[in-house]
Design an enzyme around this catalytic site. Structure first.
Site, PDB file in Angstrom:
ATOM      1  N   LYS A  13       0.828  -1.211   0.000  1.00 34.53           N
ATOM      2  CA  LYS A  13       0.000   0.000   0.000  1.00 34.53           C
ATOM      3  C   LYS A  13       0.862   1.262   0.000  1.00 34.53           C
ATOM      4  CE  LYS A  13      -1.993  -1.174   3.903  1.00 34.53           C
ATOM      5  NZ  LYS A  13      -1.327  -2.457   4.258  1.00 34.53           N
ATOM      6  N   ARG A  87      -9.837   0.627   8.696  1.00 35.21           N
ATOM      7  CA  ARG A  87      -9.485  -0.739   9.070  1.00 35.21           C
ATOM      8  C   ARG A  87     -10.588  -1.441   9.826  1.00 35.21           C
ATOM      9  NH1 ARG A  87      -3.515   0.256   8.984  1.00 35.21           N
ATOM     10  NH2 ARG A  87      -2.517  -1.712   9.428  1.00 35.21           N
ATOM     11  N   ARG A 126      11.918  -5.429   4.894  1.00 35.92           N
ATOM     12  CA  ARG A 126      11.657  -4.016   4.603  1.00 35.92           C
ATOM     13  C   ARG A 126      12.523  -3.046   5.407  1.00 35.92           C
ATOM     14  NH1 ARG A 126       5.778  -1.687   5.406  1.00 35.92           N
ATOM     15  NH2 ARG A 126       6.001  -2.747   7.395  1.00 35.92           N
ATOM     16  N   ARG A 160      11.171  -1.033  11.161  1.00 41.04           N
ATOM     17  CA  ARG A 160      10.098  -0.769  12.122  1.00 41.04           C
ATOM     18  C   ARG A 160      10.100  -1.790  13.248  1.00 41.04           C
ATOM     19  NH1 ARG A 160       4.892   0.245   8.409  1.00 41.04           N
ATOM     20  NH2 ARG A 160       3.956  -1.059  10.017  1.00 41.04           N
ATOM     21  N   ARG A 171      -0.586  -8.633  13.580  1.00 37.74           N
ATOM     22  CA  ARG A 171      -1.109  -7.688  12.586  1.00 37.74           C
ATOM     23  C   ARG A 171      -1.984  -8.421  11.585  1.00 37.74           C
ATOM     24  NH1 ARG A 171       4.456  -5.263  10.816  1.00 37.74           N
ATOM     25  NH2 ARG A 171       3.263  -4.144   9.219  1.00 37.74           N
TER      26      ARG A 171
HETATM   27  P1  AP5 Z   1       4.871  -1.587   1.778  1.00 35.34           P
HETATM   28  O1  AP5 Z   1       4.496  -0.777   0.594  1.00 35.34           O
HETATM   29  O2  AP5 Z   1       5.648  -0.926   2.858  1.00 35.34           O
HETATM   30  O3  AP5 Z   1       3.573  -2.336   2.375  1.00 35.34           O
HETATM   31  P2  AP5 Z   1       2.311  -1.771   3.141  1.00 35.34           P
HETATM   32  O4  AP5 Z   1       1.112  -2.432   2.581  1.00 35.34           O
HETATM   33  O5  AP5 Z   1       2.313  -0.281   3.169  1.00 35.34           O
HETATM   34  O6  AP5 Z   1       2.609  -2.401   4.562  1.00 35.34           O
HETATM   35  P3  AP5 Z   1       2.565  -1.796   6.034  1.00 35.34           P
HETATM   36  O7  AP5 Z   1       3.309  -2.799   6.880  1.00 35.34           O
HETATM   37  O8  AP5 Z   1       3.058  -0.390   6.093  1.00 35.34           O
HETATM   38  O9  AP5 Z   1       1.092  -1.858   6.342  1.00 35.34           O
HETATM   39  P4  AP5 Z   1       0.421  -1.954   7.702  1.00 35.34           P
HETATM   40  O10 AP5 Z   1      -0.971  -1.877   7.313  1.00 35.34           O
HETATM   41  O11 AP5 Z   1       0.803  -3.122   8.533  1.00 35.34           O
HETATM   42  O12 AP5 Z   1       1.093  -0.738   8.511  1.00 35.34           O
HETATM   43  P5  AP5 Z   1       0.520   0.664   8.975  1.00 35.34           P
HETATM   44  O13 AP5 Z   1       1.651   1.595   9.024  1.00 35.34           O
HETATM   45  O14 AP5 Z   1      -0.689   1.029   8.215  1.00 35.34           O
HETATM   46  O15 AP5 Z   1       5.684  -2.873   1.247  1.00 35.34           O
HETATM   47  C1  AP5 Z   1       6.230  -3.835   2.146  1.00 35.34           C
HETATM   48  C2  AP5 Z   1       7.586  -4.348   1.591  1.00 35.34           C
HETATM   49  O16 AP5 Z   1       7.359  -5.087   0.397  1.00 35.34           O
HETATM   50  C3  AP5 Z   1       8.577  -3.244   1.230  1.00 35.34           C
HETATM   51  O17 AP5 Z   1       9.857  -3.654   1.579  1.00 35.34           O
HETATM   52  C4  AP5 Z   1       8.421  -3.083  -0.306  1.00 35.34           C
HETATM   53  O18 AP5 Z   1       9.634  -2.660  -0.909  1.00 35.34           O
HETATM   54  C5  AP5 Z   1       8.055  -4.504  -0.729  1.00 35.34           C
HETATM   55  N1  AP5 Z   1       7.124  -4.554  -1.873  1.00 35.34           N
HETATM   56  C6  AP5 Z   1       6.052  -3.730  -2.104  1.00 35.34           C
HETATM   57  N2  AP5 Z   1       5.404  -4.091  -3.229  1.00 35.34           N
HETATM   58  C7  AP5 Z   1       6.079  -5.179  -3.718  1.00 35.34           C
HETATM   59  C8  AP5 Z   1       5.889  -6.008  -4.875  1.00 35.34           C
HETATM   60  N3  AP5 Z   1       4.867  -5.795  -5.734  1.00 35.34           N
HETATM   61  N4  AP5 Z   1       6.740  -7.040  -5.069  1.00 35.34           N
HETATM   62  C9  AP5 Z   1       7.778  -7.259  -4.198  1.00 35.34           C
HETATM   63  N5  AP5 Z   1       8.015  -6.499  -3.106  1.00 35.34           N
HETATM   64  C10 AP5 Z   1       7.170  -5.466  -2.857  1.00 35.34           C
HETATM   65  O19 AP5 Z   1       0.035   0.321  10.443  1.00 35.34           O
HETATM   66  C11 AP5 Z   1       0.938   0.061  11.488  1.00 35.34           C
HETATM   67  C12 AP5 Z   1       0.198   0.008  12.821  1.00 35.34           C
HETATM   68  O20 AP5 Z   1      -0.414   1.287  13.106  1.00 35.34           O
HETATM   69  C13 AP5 Z   1      -0.979  -0.977  12.916  1.00 35.34           C
HETATM   70  O21 AP5 Z   1      -0.545  -2.284  13.252  1.00 35.34           O
HETATM   71  C14 AP5 Z   1      -1.834  -0.334  14.006  1.00 35.34           C
HETATM   72  O22 AP5 Z   1      -1.310  -0.577  15.284  1.00 35.34           O
HETATM   73  C15 AP5 Z   1      -1.685   1.157  13.709  1.00 35.34           C
HETATM   74  N6  AP5 Z   1      -2.714   1.676  12.764  1.00 35.34           N
HETATM   75  C16 AP5 Z   1      -2.469   2.267  11.554  1.00 35.34           C
HETATM   76  N7  AP5 Z   1      -3.625   2.628  10.949  1.00 35.34           N
HETATM   77  C17 AP5 Z   1      -4.621   2.244  11.789  1.00 35.34           C
HETATM   78  C18 AP5 Z   1      -6.043   2.319  11.703  1.00 35.34           C
HETATM   79  N8  AP5 Z   1      -6.659   2.868  10.632  1.00 35.34           N
HETATM   80  N9  AP5 Z   1      -6.763   1.827  12.739  1.00 35.34           N
HETATM   81  C19 AP5 Z   1      -6.173   1.279  13.833  1.00 35.34           C
HETATM   82  N10 AP5 Z   1      -4.825   1.168  13.970  1.00 35.34           N
HETATM   83  C20 AP5 Z   1      -4.051   1.646  12.952  1.00 35.34           C
END
Ligand code: AP5
Ligand code: ZN
Length: 215
Positions: A13, A87, A126, A160, A171
């Site tokens: 994402k 979410r 990552r 992270r 997660r």
């Molecule tokens: P990346 O693009 O970083 O993936 P992502 O989907 O953004 O993953 P996140 O881990 O950031 O998502 P998340 O939902 O767990 O975290 P968030 O910060 O929202 O890609 C991942 C890796 O793969 C990278 O190394 C990239 O290079 C590689 N890659 C990408 N595309 C690829 C491809 N096509 N092929 C090969 N490799 C590829 O949330 C973190 C925490 O915050 C949550 O656990 C929660 O505690 C809190 N939080 C955040 N939002 C909320 C909410 N709305 N409600 C409640 N709690 C929340």
């Protein structure tokens, strides 16, 4: 254009959102990034969410709905990309209400589909640039020069605290229990498109562009 990127942790994402910001001038709203910024600034909010995030549990709806509300009021030329929000059903309802109040709507919801084994590989490999937010991976997308960000030259590359296998299990559990119901929610509204998130980054980008250019 207002777009939701929906998918499990590591689906790509953030990677795709950053590309849309560069190529289309859209505004990325990542609740995860906002919460990490709050932690980095040492604010009261940051202290409150630190342990919850490190474990991989969801932060309360009130907190994230508040964060998004502030950003929507500030406005976004080129449209918003909601990355990691909503979410839960409560968050989805709050977003619909906030957009309606601003005289806006939702143009597309894209589910990025990736299987769990690939997610673990992605998350544990990552790292991101602490200065500009560029996202890298040990195997699939390393920096050109080791230890130096391609985009901005910074050497502040970070991992992270919730990118461990244990936190990832949590997660994923949170995703399947609370977030994946949104797939049905948006499907029923006729707003859902599905993209194969296992394809190479450029192909996933092209598939997302195809969805946006139809709308
Ligand atoms: P990346 O693009 O970083 O993936 P992502 O989907 O953004 O993953 P996140 O881990 O950031 O998502 P998340 O939902 O767990 O975290 P968030 O910060 O929202 O890609 C991942 C890796 O793969 C990278 O190394 C990239 O290079 C590689 N890659 C990408 N595309 C690829 C491809 N096509 N092929 C090969 N490799 C590829 O949330 C973190 C925490 O915050 C949550 O656990 C929660 O505690 C809190 N939080 C955040 N939002 C909320 C909410 N709305 N409600 C409640 N709690 C929340
Ligand atoms: Zn950088």
């Amino acid at each position: 254009t207002n777009l939701i990127l929906l998918g499990p942790p590591g689906a790509g994402k953030g990677t795709q959102a950053k590309r849309l910001v560069d190529q289309r001038g859209m505004v990325q709203l990542s609740t995860g990034d906002m919460l990490r910024e709050a932690m980095a600034s040492g604010s009261e909010l940051g202290r409150r969410v630190k342990d919850v995030m490190a474990r991989g549990d969801l932060v309360s709806d009130d907190i994230v709905i508040g964060l998004i509300g502030e950003k929507l009021e500030a406005g976004g030329e080129g449209g918003f990309i909601f990355d990691g929000f909503p979410r839960t059903l409560a968050q989805a309802d709050a977003l619909a209400a906030a957009l309606a109040a601003a005289g806006q709507g939702l143009d597309a919801v894209i589910e990025m589909r990736v299987d769990d084994a690939a997610l673990a590989e992605r998350i544990t490999g990552r790292y991101t640039c602490g200065n500009c937010g560029a996202v890298y991976h040990d195997k699939t997308r390393p920096t050109k020069v080791e230890g130096v960000c391609d985009e901005c030259g910074s050497t502040d590359l970070r991992r992270r605290p919730d990118d461990t296998e244990e936190a990832l299990r949590n997660r994923l559990m949170e995703y399947y229990k609370k977030t994946s119901t949104l797939i049905g929610y948006y499907y029923a509204k006729g707003q859902l498109s599905v993209v194969d998130g296992l394809a190479p980054i450029e192909e996933v980008g092209a598939a997302i562009d195809a969805v946006l250019d139809v709308d």
